[in-house]
Design an enzyme around this catalytic site. Structure first.
Site, PDB file in Angstrom:
ATOM      1  CG  ASP A 157      10.954 -20.805   8.554  1.00  0.00           C
ATOM      2  OD1 ASP A 157      10.094 -20.691   7.682  1.00  0.00           O
ATOM      3  OD2 ASP A 157      11.660 -21.831   8.702  1.00  0.00           O
ATOM      4  CG  ASN A 174      -3.784 -17.481  22.118  1.00  0.00           C
ATOM      5  OD1 ASN A 174      -2.751 -17.397  22.760  1.00  0.00           O
ATOM      6  ND2 ASN A 174      -4.855 -16.765  22.411  1.00  0.00           N
ATOM      7  CE1 TYR A 227      -6.706 -16.678  26.061  1.00  0.00           C
ATOM      8  CE2 TYR A 227      -8.570 -17.484  27.338  1.00  0.00           C
ATOM      9  CZ  TYR A 227      -7.210 -17.425  27.113  1.00  0.00           C
ATOM     10  OH  TYR A 227      -6.354 -18.102  27.929  1.00  0.00           O
ATOM     11  CE  LYS A 285      -4.546 -21.014  25.490  1.00  0.00           C
ATOM     12  NZ  LYS A 285      -3.057 -21.015  25.521  1.00  0.00           N
TER      13      LYS A 285
END
Length: 273
Positions: free
Chosen positions: A23, A57, A107, A111
Site C-alpha cells: 500500500d 513497471n 515492455y 515503461k
C-alpha cells in the site's frame, strides 16, 4: 539504504519492499522513517508475462509516486526509464526526448506508462526526473541483455567446444556503460535543479550489433562459431536502428559518458565467471 523485492546480503540496511504489492501509505511510512534526500528507482521487470511487466513497471511506479506525494518532506525521485519507450527510430537520426514515443512491444509500453506516472507526479509537486537508459553494458550485465547472454554463452562455448546461437545481429544500438548510467543517476540526484522531466542516457554513438559481437568474441578469445538462427528479443521487435541524443542530459546534469565499448566489454568478460 536499499529496498527491493529480494534479500540483499551486501546491504545491511536493506528493506524488503514490493512496490507492486504494498500500500502507498506503508511505503510512505518507510520513506518518512528513513528521510532520504533522493530515491533512485531501479525497480522493474524486463521480461515476463504482460501482467508481470505491468505490475513491476506500472503498478510499482504508481505506488512509489503516490507514496512520495504523501510524505511531508518529499525527497527527489530519480526513475530509470528505457529507450524501448521510443519504439522505431529513423535510421541516422539520433533520438531526442521530443520524439513522440511509440513503443513496439509490451515492455516498452509499460515503461512508457511508468514515465507518464512520474510526469503526472511532477505536475502534482514531486521533484522528479526520468532517465531513459539505452542499452546498458558492462560488468554485471544480466543475461536478459544481449551482451550479458553472449558473455555467458561464450564462457560455456569455451569450456565445452560448442557453438553459440543468437538472433539476428543486423541492428544498430546505443551501448552505454552501466557505470556511466550510475554516474548519471548520481548527477541527477545532486543537480541543483532539473529543468526537464525526461533525459536520454546513452553513449551518443550507434554501434552495429554485429560489430559489438565481433569485439566481444575477440576479447574472449573464443573460436566457436556464432549462428544467427534464433528468434529476436520480444523487448525490441523491428527496431533496426537506435542512437541517443544526449545533449539535454549533458546540459542539465553536467554529465558525460566516459567509458568506451572496449572497456565495457572487457570488464564484462572479466567479471563473468
Amino acid at each position: 539504504m536499499t529496498a527491493g523485492r529480494s534479500e540483499l546480503a551486501d546491504s545491511p540496511r536493506h528493506r524488503l519492499v514490493d512496490l507492486a504489492e504494498t500500500d502507498p501509505a506503508q511505503v510512505a511510512a518507510v520513506i518518512a522513517e528513513v528521510a532520504p534526500d533522493v530515491v533512485v528507482n531501479c525497480a522493474g521487470a524486463t521480461a515476463g508475462a504482460p501482467e508481470t511487466l505491468a505490475a513491476a513497471n506500472i503498478t510499482g511506479v504508481c505506488t512509489l509516486t503516490r507514496a512520495m506525494l504523501l510524505t511531508r518532506r518529499r525527497p527527489r525521485l530519480v526513475h530509470l526509464g528505457s529507450a524501448a519507450e521510443y519504439g522505431r527510430a529513423e535510421p541516422g537520426i539520433p533520438v531526442t526526448e521530443q520524439v513522440t514515443p511509440r513503443p513496439g512491444a509490451i515492455y516498452g509500453a509499460t515503461k512508457l506508462a511508468g514515465t507518464r506516472l512520474v510526469e503526472l507526479a511532477v505536475t502534482a509537486g514531486l521533484d522528479a526526473v526520468v532517465l531513459r537508459v539505452f542499452n546498458p553494458v558492462g560488468p554485471g550485465a544480466r543475461q536478459v541483455s544481449l551482451p550479458g547472454r553472449l558473455t555467458a554463452e561464450l564462457r560455456q562455448a569455451s569450456r565445452h567446444g560448442t557453438d553459440v546461437r543468437l538472433g539476428s545481429l543486423d541492428g544498430v544500438r546505443d551501448f552505454v556503460d552501466v557505470r556511466d548510467v550510475a554516474d548519471a543517476a548520481f548527477a541527477a540526484a545532486a543537480a541543483a535543479t532539473l529543468p526537464h522531466a525526461v533525459l536520454n542516457i546513452g553513449s551518443g554513438r550507434g554501434t552495429p550489433v554485429r560489430a559489438m559481437v565481433k569485439q566481444l568474441l575477440a576479447i574472449s578469445g573464443c573460436t566457436s562459431a556464432v549462428h544467427e538462427d534464433l528468434q529476436g528479443p520480444a523487448r525490441s521487435p523491428d527496431i533496426s536502428w537506435q542512437q541517443a541524443d544526449i545533449s539535454r542530459a549533458v546540459a542539465d546534469l553536467a554529465w558525460t559518458p566516459h567509458r568506451d565499448l572496449t572497456v565495457s566489454l572487457t570488464d564484462l568478460w572479466e567479471a563473468t565467471p
